[in-house]
Design a protein around this motif. Structure first.
Motif, PDB file in Angstrom:
ATOM      1  N   ASP A  67       0.847  -1.203   0.000  1.00 60.39           N
ATOM      2  CA  ASP A  67       0.000   0.000   0.000  1.00 60.39           C
ATOM      3  C   ASP A  67       0.877   1.245   0.000  1.00 60.39           C
ATOM      4  OD1 ASP A  67      -1.907   1.959   0.325  1.00 60.39           O
ATOM      5  OD2 ASP A  67      -2.507   1.349   2.337  1.00 60.39           O
ATOM      6  N   GLU A  68       1.900   1.227   0.837  1.00 55.10           N
ATOM      7  CA  GLU A  68       2.777   2.393   0.993  1.00 55.10           C
ATOM      8  C   GLU A  68       3.486   2.756  -0.304  1.00 55.10           C
ATOM      9  OE1 GLU A  68       6.751   3.658   3.596  1.00 55.10           O
ATOM     10  OE2 GLU A  68       5.582   1.888   4.149  1.00 55.10           O
ATOM     11  N   ILE A  69       3.915   1.750  -1.074  1.00 54.99           N
ATOM     12  CA  ILE A  69       4.674   2.023  -2.301  1.00 54.99           C
ATOM     13  C   ILE A  69       3.764   2.109  -3.534  1.00 54.99           C
ATOM     14  CG2 ILE A  69       6.753   0.931  -1.365  1.00 54.99           C
ATOM     15  CD1 ILE A  69       6.196  -1.495  -3.121  1.00 54.99           C
ATOM     16  N   GLY A  70       2.461   1.963  -3.325  1.00 55.74           N
ATOM     17  CA  GLY A  70       1.527   2.099  -4.438  1.00 55.74           C
ATOM     18  C   GLY A  70       1.417   0.880  -5.309  1.00 55.74           C
ATOM     19  N   LEU A  71       1.881  -0.272  -4.815  1.00 54.75           N
ATOM     20  CA  LEU A  71       1.813  -1.501  -5.600  1.00 54.75           C
ATOM     21  C   LEU A  71       0.426  -2.133  -5.520  1.00 54.75           C
ATOM     22  CD1 LEU A  71       3.196  -3.670  -7.303  1.00 54.75           C
ATOM     23  CD2 LEU A  71       4.043  -4.715  -5.183  1.00 54.75           C
ATOM     24  N   LEU A  72      -0.148  -2.169  -4.340  1.00 54.14           N
ATOM     25  CA  LEU A  72      -1.494  -2.720  -4.163  1.00 54.14           C
ATOM     26  C   LEU A  72      -2.181  -1.950  -3.036  1.00 54.14           C
ATOM     27  CD1 LEU A  72      -3.603  -4.873  -4.912  1.00 54.14           C
ATOM     28  CD2 LEU A  72      -2.604  -6.342  -3.147  1.00 54.14           C
ATOM     29  N   LYS A  73      -3.002  -0.995  -3.415  1.00 51.77           N
ATOM     30  CA  LYS A  73      -3.723  -0.192  -2.434  1.00 51.77           C
ATOM     31  C   LYS A  73      -5.101  -0.802  -2.167  1.00 51.77           C
ATOM     32  CE  LYS A  73      -1.592   4.327  -2.912  1.00 51.77           C
ATOM     33  NZ  LYS A  73      -1.307   4.365  -1.456  1.00 51.77           N
ATOM     34  N   PRO A  74      -5.634  -0.642  -0.970  1.00 53.69           N
ATOM     35  CA  PRO A  74      -6.982  -1.159  -0.684  1.00 53.69           C
ATOM     36  C   PRO A  74      -8.016  -0.525  -1.619  1.00 53.69           C
ATOM     37  CG  PRO A  74      -5.869  -0.425   1.329  1.00 53.69           C
ATOM     38  CD  PRO A  74      -5.040   0.062   0.182  1.00 53.69           C
ATOM     39  N   GLU A  75      -9.085  -1.283  -1.865  1.00 53.26           N
ATOM     40  CA  GLU A  75     -10.177  -0.731  -2.668  1.00 53.26           C
ATOM     41  C   GLU A  75     -10.727   0.534  -1.999  1.00 53.26           C
ATOM     42  OE1 GLU A  75     -12.678  -1.309  -6.144  1.00 53.26           O
ATOM     43  OE2 GLU A  75     -10.853  -2.305  -5.482  1.00 53.26           O
ATOM     44  N   PHE A  76     -10.842   0.475  -0.692  1.00 53.11           N
ATOM     45  CA  PHE A  76     -11.198   1.670   0.065  1.00 53.11           C
ATOM     46  C   PHE A  76     -10.847   1.465   1.530  1.00 53.11           C
ATOM     47  CE2 PHE A  76     -14.930  -0.945   0.668  1.00 53.11           C
ATOM     48  CZ  PHE A  76     -15.361  -0.661   1.957  1.00 53.11           C
ATOM     49  N   ILE A  77     -10.764   2.576   2.246  1.00 53.82           N
ATOM     50  CA  ILE A  77     -10.495   2.536   3.683  1.00 53.82           C
ATOM     51  C   ILE A  77     -11.708   3.095   4.399  1.00 53.82           C
ATOM     52  CG2 ILE A  77      -9.003   3.343   5.555  1.00 53.82           C
ATOM     53  CD1 ILE A  77      -6.733   3.576   3.559  1.00 53.82           C
ATOM     54  N   HIS A  78     -12.278   2.314   5.300  1.00 50.30           N
ATOM     55  CA  HIS A  78     -13.477   2.708   6.034  1.00 50.30           C
ATOM     56  C   HIS A  78     -13.156   3.858   6.991  1.00 50.30           C
ATOM     57  CE1 HIS A  78     -17.110   2.193   8.546  1.00 50.30           C
ATOM     58  NE2 HIS A  78     -17.646   1.644   7.450  1.00 50.30           N
ATOM     59  N   VAL A  79     -14.214   4.550   7.416  1.00 53.64           N
ATOM     60  CA  VAL A  79     -14.018   5.661   8.351  1.00 53.64           C
ATOM     61  C   VAL A  79     -13.379   5.197   9.656  1.00 53.64           C
ATOM     62  CG1 VAL A  79     -15.842   7.101   7.423  1.00 53.64           C
ATOM     63  CG2 VAL A  79     -16.403   5.363   9.141  1.00 53.64           C
ATOM     64  N   ASN A  80     -13.553   3.900   9.962  1.00 54.08           N
ATOM     65  CA  ASN A  80     -12.954   3.370  11.185  1.00 54.08           C
ATOM     66  C   ASN A  80     -11.472   2.993  10.995  1.00 54.08           C
ATOM     67  OD1 ASN A  80     -13.048   1.004   9.697  1.00 54.08           O
ATOM     68  ND2 ASN A  80     -14.696   0.069  10.911  1.00 54.08           N
ATOM     69  N   GLY A  81     -10.973   3.234   9.762  1.00 52.28           N
ATOM     70  CA  GLY A  81      -9.565   2.962   9.492  1.00 52.28           C
ATOM     71  C   GLY A  81      -9.288   1.581   8.940  1.00 52.28           C
ATOM     72  N   TYR A  82     -10.292   0.719   8.860  1.00 49.38           N
ATOM     73  CA  TYR A  82     -10.103  -0.631   8.336  1.00 49.38           C
ATOM     74  C   TYR A  82      -9.871  -0.576   6.817  1.00 49.38           C
ATOM     75  CZ  TYR A  82     -11.611  -2.858  12.718  1.00 49.38           C
ATOM     76  OH  TYR A  82     -11.708  -3.297  14.006  1.00 49.38           O
ATOM     77  N   ARG A  83      -8.923  -1.381   6.371  1.00 50.51           N
ATOM     78  CA  ARG A  83      -8.640  -1.484   4.937  1.00 50.51           C
ATOM     79  C   ARG A  83      -9.475  -2.619   4.337  1.00 50.51           C
ATOM     80  NH1 ARG A  83      -3.988   0.739   7.006  1.00 50.51           N
ATOM     81  NH2 ARG A  83      -2.716   1.996   5.557  1.00 50.51           N
ATOM     82  N   TYR A  84     -10.066  -2.363   3.174  1.00 50.35           N
ATOM     83  CA  TYR A  84     -10.880  -3.381   2.507  1.00 50.35           C
ATOM     84  C   TYR A  84     -10.386  -3.559   1.060  1.00 50.35           C
ATOM     85  CZ  TYR A  84     -14.120  -3.408   6.409  1.00 50.35           C
ATOM     86  OH  TYR A  84     -14.670  -3.536   7.657  1.00 50.35           O
TER      87      TYR A  84
END
Length: 273
Positions: A29-46
């Motif tokens: 995620d940090e290097i932009g190789l595979l980012k989560p589809e979205f991050i919930h308001v609670n901070g959870y990555r999905y």
């Protein structure tokens, strides 16, 4: 939230089914190789199920030897042609790695056998032996001193590895006939024995013929003592030096910490007057 959990994968779930760690996914995620589809308001990555296939691409290419930078570029611009090109490239690299591994296996097996044999059959006194022709891969020296020898040994090893030259384990060093007869005993080449001739000016031939042979125990600095002993022996036998001197490691710094425990085999090409 239950609907989200049904349609998406948490970072823990994706890590579990893909055999990677959460730390790895956070790095991607940090290097932009595979980012989560979205991050919930609670901070959870999905992550979407589709993204698990992207992770499969990453895992396969990593095992094939691709860097994360290469993988990122491929994923962002992937198509059938680029896949074929990348797989062909990795296939060539893996073939080269197989050659490197096979070469090192041969060297190590030879080292085991050579070291065992050297411990059993040492020639403490000079003798005349008839030897068959042998081939050497060699790197020349100019000054011939110990400092240059160390530098050239490293260069020699790199050359052999770069060109996939299969050679035996023991290090050889050559002393020219002129240097031997003048008792300067300076090195002319660092070398290894090879099983068959190769193209190029780095191959030398140790001629078939008669040699005065002796095994010497002691540091490299004391090899001149063995050379002097052999020289006197050759004179007593009424023979003369007709070629180079070949010094082959039998027991060296790989197996002994004390340099006085090193053993080398010195072979001087000779002929009758």
């Amino acid at each position: 939230m239950s609907d989200i959990n049904g349609r998406y994968l948490t970072i823990s779930k994706l890590a579990s089914i893909s055999g990677v760690t959460k730390h790895t996914l956070l790095h991607y995620d940090e290097i932009g190789l595979l980012k989560p589809e979205f991050i919930h308001v609670n901070g959870y990555r999905y992550y979407s199920h589709r993204q698990s296939y992207i992770l499969d691409i990453i895992n396969v290419l990593k095992k094939a030897g691709s860097s994360l930078h290469e993988i990122k570029g491929f994923i962002q611009n992937r198509n059938t042609s680029s896949l074929i090109e990348l797989f062909n490239q990795k296939h060539r690299e893996l073939e080269a790695e197989l050659l490197r591994i096979k070469r090192m296996q041969d060297i190590l097996q030879n080292a085991i056998q050579m070291t065992k044999t050297s411990m059993e059959t040492l020639r403490d006194n000079p003798s005349i032996e008839e030897c068959e022709m042998e081939y050497l891969i060699a790197t020349p020296l100019e000054k011939g001193d110990e400092e240059e020898f160390a530098v050239k040994l490293s260069e020699h090893r790199n050359y052999c590895e770069k060109h996939f030259i299969n050679h035996e384990f023991p290090i050889w060093a050559l002393i020219s006939k002129e240097s031997y007869e003048s008792s300067t005993f300076s090195w002319s080449h660092v070398a290894n024995r090879i099983k068959a001739p190769i193209l190029g000016d780095r191959m030398l031939i140790k001629p078939k013929g008669f040699y005065a042979v002796m095994d010497h125990k002691g540091s490299y600095e004391s090899i001149s003592e063995a050379c002097s002993i052999i020289k006197k022996y050759i004179e007593r036998k009424g023979m003369k030096v007709c070629g180079n001197v070949y010094v082959m490691d039998l027991i060296n710094y790989f197996s002994e910490m004390d340099s006085d425990s090193y053993v080398v085999r010195v072979s001087v090409e000779v002929t009758d007057y």
